[in-house]
Design a protein around this motif. Structure first.
Motif, PDB file in Angstrom:
ATOM      1  N   THR A  52       0.850  -1.184   0.000  1.00  0.00           N
ATOM      2  CA  THR A  52       0.000   0.000   0.000  1.00  0.00           C
ATOM      3  C   THR A  52       0.882   1.228   0.000  1.00  0.00           C
ATOM      4  OG1 THR A  52      -0.120   0.015   2.408  1.00  0.00           O
ATOM      5  CG2 THR A  52      -1.858  -1.158   1.250  1.00  0.00           C
ATOM      6  N   GLY A  53       0.489   2.214  -0.768  1.00  0.00           N
ATOM      7  CA  GLY A  53       1.268   3.435  -0.861  1.00  0.00           C
ATOM      8  C   GLY A  53       0.812   4.514   0.095  1.00  0.00           C
ATOM      9  N   GLY A  54      -0.184   4.223   0.917  1.00  0.00           N
ATOM     10  CA  GLY A  54      -0.719   5.229   1.829  1.00  0.00           C
ATOM     11  C   GLY A  54       0.314   5.761   2.789  1.00  0.00           C
ATOM     12  N   GLY A  55       1.140   4.892   3.338  1.00  0.00           N
ATOM     13  CA  GLY A  55       2.169   5.324   4.272  1.00  0.00           C
ATOM     14  C   GLY A  55       3.218   6.191   3.603  1.00  0.00           C
ATOM     15  N   ARG A  56       3.576   5.815   2.384  1.00  0.00           N
ATOM     16  CA  ARG A  56       4.578   6.597   1.654  1.00  0.00           C
ATOM     17  C   ARG A  56       4.028   7.957   1.247  1.00  0.00           C
ATOM     18  NH1 ARG A  56       6.132   2.441  -2.700  1.00  0.00           N
ATOM     19  NH2 ARG A  56       5.001   0.914  -1.490  1.00  0.00           N
ATOM     20  N   ILE A  57       2.751   7.988   0.875  1.00  0.00           N
ATOM     21  CA  ILE A  57       2.134   9.264   0.496  1.00  0.00           C
ATOM     22  C   ILE A  57       2.072  10.180   1.707  1.00  0.00           C
ATOM     23  CG2 ILE A  57      -0.024  10.350  -0.242  1.00  0.00           C
ATOM     24  CD1 ILE A  57      -0.466   7.866  -2.023  1.00  0.00           C
ATOM     25  N   GLU A  58       1.690   9.617   2.850  1.00  0.00           N
ATOM     26  CA  GLU A  58       1.616  10.422   4.068  1.00  0.00           C
ATOM     27  C   GLU A  58       2.998  10.933   4.459  1.00  0.00           C
ATOM     28  OE1 GLU A  58       0.319   9.920   8.723  1.00  0.00           O
ATOM     29  OE2 GLU A  58      -0.595   8.613   7.239  1.00  0.00           O
ATOM     30  N   MET A  59       4.025  10.095   4.347  1.00  0.00           N
ATOM     31  CA  MET A  59       5.379  10.516   4.684  1.00  0.00           C
ATOM     32  C   MET A  59       5.849  11.617   3.728  1.00  0.00           C
ATOM     33  SD  MET A  59       7.885  10.289   6.714  1.00  0.00           S
ATOM     34  CE  MET A  59       7.615   8.812   7.627  1.00  0.00           C
ATOM     35  N   ALA A  60       5.534  11.495   2.454  1.00  0.00           N
ATOM     36  CA  ALA A  60       5.906  12.520   1.489  1.00  0.00           C
ATOM     37  C   ALA A  60       5.193  13.836   1.805  1.00  0.00           C
ATOM     38  CB  ALA A  60       5.571  12.060   0.074  1.00  0.00           C
ATOM     39  N   ASP A  61       3.929  13.736   2.213  1.00  0.00           N
ATOM     40  CA  ASP A  61       3.177  14.938   2.585  1.00  0.00           C
ATOM     41  C   ASP A  61       3.808  15.608   3.796  1.00  0.00           C
ATOM     42  OD1 ASP A  61       0.964  16.771   2.448  1.00  0.00           O
ATOM     43  OD2 ASP A  61       0.111  15.706   4.174  1.00  0.00           O
ATOM     44  N   LEU A  62       4.194  14.822   4.787  1.00  0.00           N
ATOM     45  CA  LEU A  62       4.829  15.381   5.977  1.00  0.00           C
ATOM     46  C   LEU A  62       6.170  16.031   5.644  1.00  0.00           C
ATOM     47  CD1 LEU A  62       4.048  12.624   8.631  1.00  0.00           C
ATOM     48  CD2 LEU A  62       3.047  14.900   8.472  1.00  0.00           C
ATOM     49  N   LYS A  63       6.940  15.389   4.769  1.00  0.00           N
ATOM     50  CA  LYS A  63       8.219  15.967   4.371  1.00  0.00           C
ATOM     51  C   LYS A  63       8.018  17.291   3.634  1.00  0.00           C
ATOM     52  CE  LYS A  63      10.909  11.725   4.111  1.00  0.00           C
ATOM     53  NZ  LYS A  63      11.634  10.797   3.242  1.00  0.00           N
ATOM     54  N   GLU A  64       6.979  17.359   2.807  1.00  0.00           N
ATOM     55  CA  GLU A  64       6.682  18.597   2.098  1.00  0.00           C
ATOM     56  C   GLU A  64       6.280  19.695   3.074  1.00  0.00           C
ATOM     57  OE1 GLU A  64       6.160  21.237  -1.057  1.00  0.00           O
ATOM     58  OE2 GLU A  64       7.143  19.304  -0.983  1.00  0.00           O
ATOM     59  N   ARG A  65       5.493  19.350   4.074  1.00  0.00           N
ATOM     60  CA  ARG A  65       5.100  20.336   5.084  1.00  0.00           C
ATOM     61  C   ARG A  65       6.308  20.845   5.853  1.00  0.00           C
ATOM     62  NH1 ARG A  65      -0.348  17.982   7.982  1.00  0.00           N
ATOM     63  NH2 ARG A  65      -1.635  17.887   6.116  1.00  0.00           N
ATOM     64  N   VAL A  66       7.209  19.938   6.209  1.00  0.00           N
ATOM     65  CA  VAL A  66       8.417  20.339   6.931  1.00  0.00           C
ATOM     66  C   VAL A  66       9.260  21.257   6.060  1.00  0.00           C
ATOM     67  CG1 VAL A  66      10.606  19.482   7.860  1.00  0.00           C
ATOM     68  CG2 VAL A  66       8.475  18.335   8.450  1.00  0.00           C
ATOM     69  N   ARG A  67       9.375  20.924   4.789  1.00  0.00           N
ATOM     70  CA  ARG A  67      10.147  21.757   3.865  1.00  0.00           C
ATOM     71  C   ARG A  67       9.557  23.162   3.785  1.00  0.00           C
ATOM     72  NH1 ARG A  67       9.931  23.593  -1.029  1.00  0.00           N
ATOM     73  NH2 ARG A  67       8.015  22.509  -1.555  1.00  0.00           N
ATOM     74  N   LYS A  68       8.234  23.257   3.688  1.00  0.00           N
ATOM     75  CA  LYS A  68       7.583  24.567   3.616  1.00  0.00           C
ATOM     76  C   LYS A  68       7.772  25.342   4.913  1.00  0.00           C
ATOM     77  CE  LYS A  68       4.063  23.450   0.203  1.00  0.00           C
ATOM     78  NZ  LYS A  68       2.624  23.308  -0.058  1.00  0.00           N
ATOM     79  N   LEU A  69       7.669  24.668   6.046  1.00  0.00           N
ATOM     80  CA  LEU A  69       7.877  25.345   7.322  1.00  0.00           C
ATOM     81  C   LEU A  69       9.308  25.836   7.470  1.00  0.00           C
ATOM     82  CD1 LEU A  69       5.798  23.071   9.706  1.00  0.00           C
ATOM     83  CD2 LEU A  69       5.277  25.416   9.027  1.00  0.00           C
ATOM     84  N   GLU A  70      10.261  25.042   6.986  1.00  0.00           N
ATOM     85  CA  GLU A  70      11.658  25.478   7.038  1.00  0.00           C
ATOM     86  C   GLU A  70      11.865  26.703   6.155  1.00  0.00           C
ATOM     87  OE1 GLU A  70      13.673  21.905   5.875  1.00  0.00           O
ATOM     88  OE2 GLU A  70      13.900  21.229   7.950  1.00  0.00           O
ATOM     89  N   GLN A  71      11.207  26.739   5.005  1.00  0.00           N
ATOM     90  CA  GLN A  71      11.311  27.898   4.120  1.00  0.00           C
ATOM     91  C   GLN A  71      10.715  29.135   4.788  1.00  0.00           C
ATOM     92  OE1 GLN A  71       9.412  26.683   0.510  1.00  0.00           O
ATOM     93  NE2 GLN A  71      11.281  25.806  -0.356  1.00  0.00           N
ATOM     94  N   ILE A  72       9.572  28.958   5.422  1.00  0.00           N
ATOM     95  CA  ILE A  72       8.937  30.083   6.123  1.00  0.00           C
ATOM     96  C   ILE A  72       9.843  30.560   7.233  1.00  0.00           C
ATOM     97  CG2 ILE A  72       7.009  30.714   7.623  1.00  0.00           C
ATOM     98  CD1 ILE A  72       5.272  28.823   5.909  1.00  0.00           C
ATOM     99  N   ALA A  73      10.429  29.632   7.984  1.00  0.00           N
ATOM    100  CA  ALA A  73      11.302  30.001   9.106  1.00  0.00           C
ATOM    101  C   ALA A  73      12.549  30.744   8.626  1.00  0.00           C
ATOM    102  CB  ALA A  73      11.701  28.759   9.899  1.00  0.00           C
ATOM    103  N   SER A  74      13.045  30.378   7.457  1.00  0.00           N
ATOM    104  CA  SER A  74      14.244  31.050   6.950  1.00  0.00           C
ATOM    105  C   SER A  74      13.914  32.319   6.173  1.00  0.00           C
ATOM    106  CB  SER A  74      15.054  30.094   6.075  1.00  0.00           C
ATOM    107  OG  SER A  74      14.336  29.767   4.904  1.00  0.00           O
ATOM    108  N   GLY A  75      12.630  32.594   5.969  1.00  0.00           N
ATOM    109  CA  GLY A  75      12.230  33.823   5.301  1.00  0.00           C
ATOM    110  C   GLY A  75      12.131  33.726   3.800  1.00  0.00           C
ATOM    111  N   ILE A  76      12.155  32.529   3.257  1.00  0.00           N
ATOM    112  CA  ILE A  76      12.060  32.334   1.819  1.00  0.00           C
ATOM    113  C   ILE A  76      10.590  32.212   1.437  1.00  0.00           C
ATOM    114  CG2 ILE A  76      12.591  30.803  -0.125  1.00  0.00           C
ATOM    115  CD1 ILE A  76      15.038  29.880   1.448  1.00  0.00           C
ATOM    116  N   ASP A  77      10.165  32.982   0.441  1.00  0.00           N
ATOM    117  CA  ASP A  77       8.795  32.846  -0.073  1.00  0.00           C
ATOM    118  C   ASP A  77       8.773  31.725  -1.069  1.00  0.00           C
ATOM    119  OD1 ASP A  77       7.779  34.919   1.427  1.00  0.00           O
ATOM    120  OD2 ASP A  77       8.299  36.429  -0.062  1.00  0.00           O
ATOM    121  N   TYR A  78       7.717  30.942  -1.055  1.00  0.00           N
ATOM    122  CA  TYR A  78       7.605  29.836  -2.004  1.00  0.00           C
ATOM    123  C   TYR A  78       6.417  29.995  -2.895  1.00  0.00           C
ATOM    124  CZ  TYR A  78       4.391  28.033   1.509  1.00  0.00           C
ATOM    125  OH  TYR A  78       3.374  27.882   2.406  1.00  0.00           O
TER     126      TYR A  78
END
Length: 78
Positions: A52-78
């Motif tokens: 099942t790909g559900g776990g991998r999709i959820e992990m990819a979603d979480l990684k994307e959220r972390v990436r966006k939060l890191e960008q916000i924290a560093s002041g980069i607009d996405y």
């Protein structure tokens, strides 16, 4: 006599700040422990069907959220 009141107020204020800081720290540590438990329990389960790909999709979603939060924290607009 005037200095006694100032010292008493200062000591009580310092005590109050210390109590508030200790309570905040205890709450923060509890929250971190809760998040650690959530992360630890979120791993792959032994009874989950393989393929099942559900776990991998959820992990990819979480990684994307972390990436966006890191960008916000560093002041980069996405």
């Amino acid at each position: 006599m005037g200095y006694d009141i100032v010292l008493t107020i200062g000591a009580l204020s310092l005590t109050g700040i210390g109590i508030a800081a200790a309570a905040t720290l205890k709450g923060w540590q509890g929250w971190l422990e809760l998040k650690k438990l959530e992360l630890a329990s979120g791993g792959p389960r032994a009874d989950a069907p393989t393929g099942t790909g559900g776990g991998r999709i959820e992990m990819a979603d979480l990684k994307e959220r972390v990436r966006k939060l890191e960008q916000i924290a560093s002041g980069i607009d996405y």
